[in-house]
Design a protein around this motif. Structure first.
Motif, PDB file in Angstrom:
ATOM      1  N   LEU A  73       0.965  -1.339  -0.081  1.00  0.00           N
ATOM      2  CA  LEU A  73       0.014  -0.086  -0.021  1.00  0.00           C
ATOM      3  C   LEU A  73       0.879   1.460   0.187  1.00  0.00           C
ATOM      4  O   LEU A  73       0.635   2.358  -0.530  1.00  0.00           O
ATOM      5  N   PHE A  95      -9.120  -1.583   8.397  1.00  0.00           N
ATOM      6  CA  PHE A  95      -8.003  -1.790   9.341  1.00  0.00           C
ATOM      7  C   PHE A  95      -7.083  -0.508   9.223  1.00  0.00           C
ATOM      8  O   PHE A  95      -7.093  -0.054   7.673  1.00  0.00           O
ATOM      9  N   ALA A  97      -4.084  -0.135   8.248  1.00  0.00           N
ATOM     10  CA  ALA A  97      -3.059  -0.431   7.416  1.00  0.00           C
ATOM     11  C   ALA A  97      -3.556   0.075   6.110  1.00  0.00           C
ATOM     12  O   ALA A  97      -2.720   0.588   5.184  1.00  0.00           O
ATOM     13  N   THR A  98      -4.820   0.515   5.859  1.00  0.00           N
ATOM     14  CA  THR A  98      -5.412   0.967   4.687  1.00  0.00           C
ATOM     15  C   THR A  98      -4.959   2.413   4.544  1.00  0.00           C
ATOM     16  O   THR A  98      -4.626   3.007   3.567  1.00  0.00           O
ATOM     17  N   ALA A 142     -11.188  -0.344   0.558  1.00  0.00           N
ATOM     18  CA  ALA A 142     -10.823  -1.778   1.120  1.00  0.00           C
ATOM     19  C   ALA A 142     -12.306  -2.666   0.924  1.00  0.00           C
ATOM     20  O   ALA A 142     -13.389  -2.075   1.027  1.00  0.00           O
ATOM     21  N   ASP A 168      -7.453  -2.153  -1.902  1.00  0.00           N
ATOM     22  CA  ASP A 168      -6.871  -2.943  -0.802  1.00  0.00           C
ATOM     23  C   ASP A 168      -7.841  -4.266  -0.675  1.00  0.00           C
ATOM     24  O   ASP A 168      -8.749  -4.294   0.210  1.00  0.00           O
ATOM     25  N   PHE A 193      -0.416 -11.366   3.294  1.00  0.00           N
ATOM     26  CA  PHE A 193      -0.214 -12.792   3.512  1.00  0.00           C
ATOM     27  C   PHE A 193      -0.191 -12.799   5.177  1.00  0.00           C
ATOM     28  O   PHE A 193       0.522 -13.676   5.812  1.00  0.00           O
ATOM     29  N   ASN A 194      -0.396 -11.706   5.771  1.00  0.00           N
ATOM     30  CA  ASN A 194      -0.246 -11.629   7.276  1.00  0.00           C
ATOM     31  C   ASN A 194      -1.083 -12.804   7.967  1.00  0.00           C
ATOM     32  O   ASN A 194      -1.863 -13.611   7.440  1.00  0.00           O
ATOM     33  N   GLY A 204       3.908 -10.863   4.861  1.00  0.00           N
ATOM     34  CA  GLY A 204       4.177 -10.780   3.173  1.00  0.00           C
ATOM     35  C   GLY A 204       3.128 -10.156   2.803  1.00  0.00           C
ATOM     36  O   GLY A 204       1.697  -9.971   3.298  1.00  0.00           O
TER      37      GLY A 204
HETATM   38  C1  LIG Z   1      -4.136  -6.931   7.083  1.00  0.00           C
HETATM   39  C2  LIG Z   1      -4.779  -5.650   6.408  1.00  0.00           C
HETATM   40  C3  LIG Z   1      -3.623  -4.665   5.725  1.00  0.00           C
HETATM   41  C4  LIG Z   1      -2.210  -5.109   6.008  1.00  0.00           C
HETATM   42  O1  LIG Z   1      -1.755  -6.026   5.536  1.00  0.00           O
HETATM   43  P1  LIG Z   1      -0.047  -6.620   6.195  1.00  0.00           P
HETATM   44  O2  LIG Z   1       0.336  -7.612   5.323  1.00  0.00           O
HETATM   45  O3  LIG Z   1      -0.587  -7.067   7.631  1.00  0.00           O
HETATM   46  O4  LIG Z   1       0.688  -5.356   6.292  1.00  0.00           O
HETATM   47  C5  LIG Z   1      -4.306  -3.921   5.072  1.00  0.00           C
HETATM   48  N1  LIG Z   1      -5.390  -3.450   4.848  1.00  0.00           N
HETATM   49  C6  LIG Z   1      -6.191  -4.372   5.450  1.00  0.00           C
HETATM   50  C7  LIG Z   1      -7.835  -4.157   5.164  1.00  0.00           C
HETATM   51  C8  LIG Z   1      -5.984  -5.628   6.180  1.00  0.00           C
HETATM   52  O5  LIG Z   1      -6.973  -6.188   6.849  1.00  0.00           O
END
Ligand SMILES: *Cc1c(COP(=O)(O)O)cnc(C)c1O
Length: 416
Positions: A73, A95, A97-98, A142, A168, A193-194, A204
């Motif tokens: 991202l 989440f 991370a988006t 997402a 995402d 690939f968390n 990953g």
């Molecule tokens: C898990 C997740 C991510 C991030 O992925 P990572 O591999 O953990 O960095 C991003 N966006 C969403 C919506 C997620 O659930």
């Protein structure tokens, strides 16, 4: 008096997780191969293979293997050319991370409210956001909990306003919309690939693109942006974002099991759906005509008139039990007592202290004034309504039918 359960229901001896890794065996074979051949770095056969297989499975030109979905991202933000002060439209119920990668580049996320049909970005609110902020050139959306959003409408709106779409698909790998895999609807896509995702490499992620020039640029950026020279030569900033060949070995071993995991998750979703018949709650919705989710997490939302009083502060909550009613925090507490793990719905980003001053566009609000005093269910703040009434249920694919029936029984008892 809610939540009375007869004494026959015993706590689980082994904890039931929300969603945990499920290994099969091939993962170890590919990891050992990397080990025994000393390909223990960010180069090797596992990386090449997972890039090839994922691109083929998902139906995109190129899949670039990276250390995390978050890294993918971040490089999407670089590709989109986000600079300090640029506003970016972003999913609100997602989440963190988006959103974080927008901040890494100095961008300013503006959150777009959610719709009730799929719990994803509301195209009506997105259209409205472009009226309020016509200069925005990038949208990040997402697919929550493995359910595809309204992808045609969203990409149509982005095209109309000349904005790039970043999809995402971290939670939705393997889900399809109108027969096409999620992760392919944007200009760039991302999978993860968390450890808690539908398949895992322990960590990953990948960036998905149809453009070979983009794929090559991402490979270069992810390996410290080395130029072609015999010494270390650099013309631009680089990152250490490449996937390890060991992690790629795990991913390679998991990839053949994506469909099996989806089938197991689907069975869990349907068992909950059936088990909740007659209760005042419904499963997380999807567009059955146009989409096939990967059912990553099973969620439920309680009817408005079956909610007991629940008050959530920043870090704590309390509720008052009431006969015939319940609330997410009562249910989560009840199943936790029996050693099973659920989770509240991802708290909307516009309600996070870090993003409190950021724009939040709803269908009906003015998009500038923040609606902290939301009115549940009246379309004013759909994300907060789903957060307050919804919850994520234990969705681990190793949970047995008998164990799930016990969880259903506990949840039924919450409405006593
Ligand atoms: C898990 C997740 C991510 C991030 O992925 P990572 O591999 O953990 O960095 C991003 N966006 C969403 C919506 C997620 O659930």
């Amino acid at each position: 008096m809610a939540f009375v359960l007869n004494g026959n229901v015993k706590p689980f001896e082994k904890k039931i997780y929300l969603s945990s890794p499920t290994m099969h065996g091939e993962e170890l074979t590919y990891m050992s191969e990397a080990f025994h051949t000393n390909w223990m770095s960010t180069v090797g056969a596992n990386i090449n293979e997972v890039e090839r297989i994922v691109a083929e499975k998902i139906g995109c030109g190129y899949a670039v293997a990276l250390s995390a979905g978050t890294a993918a991202l971040h490089l999407c933000m670089k590709l989109a050319g986000i600079k300090k002060g640029d506003r970016v439209f972003c999913s609100d119920v997602t989440f963190a991370a988006t959103v974080n990668p927008i901040m890494y580049e100095g961008g300013i996320p503006v959150f777009i409210d959610t719709e009730y049909d799929t719990w994803n970005m509301d195209p009506v609110a997105l259209e409205k956001a472009f009226e309020l902020y016509p200069d925005v050139k990038v949208v990040v959306m997402a697919n929550l909990y493995g359910v595809p959003g309204k992808l045609d409408e969203i990409s149509e709106i982005c095209k109309k306003h000349g904005a790039l779409l970043i999809e995402d698909a971290a939670e939705s790998m393997g889900a399809t919309y109108k027969g096409r895999q999620t992760g392919t609807f944007g200009d760039f896509g991302v999978v993860s690939f968390n450890g808690n995702k539908i398949i895992t490499g322990s960590s990953g992620g990948m960036l998905l693109t149809d453009d070979i020039a983009v794929a090559n640029k991402v490979r270069k950026w992810s390996t410290q942006s080395r130029e072609r020279a015999s010494w270390y030569q650099h013309e631009e900033v680089g990152y250490n974002y490449r996937m390890s060949n060991v992690v790629a070995g795990v991913v390679r071993g998991q990839l053949p099991y994506l469909e099996e995991h989806i089938a197991q998750k689907k069975a869990i979703y349907e068992r909950y759906k059936k088990g909740f018949e007659g209760l005042p709650l419904t499963m997380n919705p999807f567009d059955a005509e146009n989409s096939v989710p990967n059912y990553w997490l099973s969620c439920a939302i309680i009817d408005k008139d079956a909610m007991c009083r629940q008050v959530r502060g920043e870090n704590e909550s309390c509720y008052i039990s009431e006969s015939g009613k319940s609330c997410p925090d009562e249910i989560l507490e009840a199943i936790a007592k029996y050693n099973a793990e659920g989770r509240p719905i991802w708290k909307p980003m516009h309600m996070q202290p870090i993003y409190r001053m950021h724009g939040f566009v709803t269908r009906e609000g003015d998009g500038r004034g923040r609606t902290n005093a939301y009115i549940a269910g009246e379309g004013v703040d759909v994300g907060m309504d789903i957060f307050n009434r919804g919850l994520c249920l234990p969705s681990d694919n190793k949970m047995t039918a008998e164990e799930q029936d016990r969880i259903i029984e506990i949840i039924r008892a919450c409405f006593n």
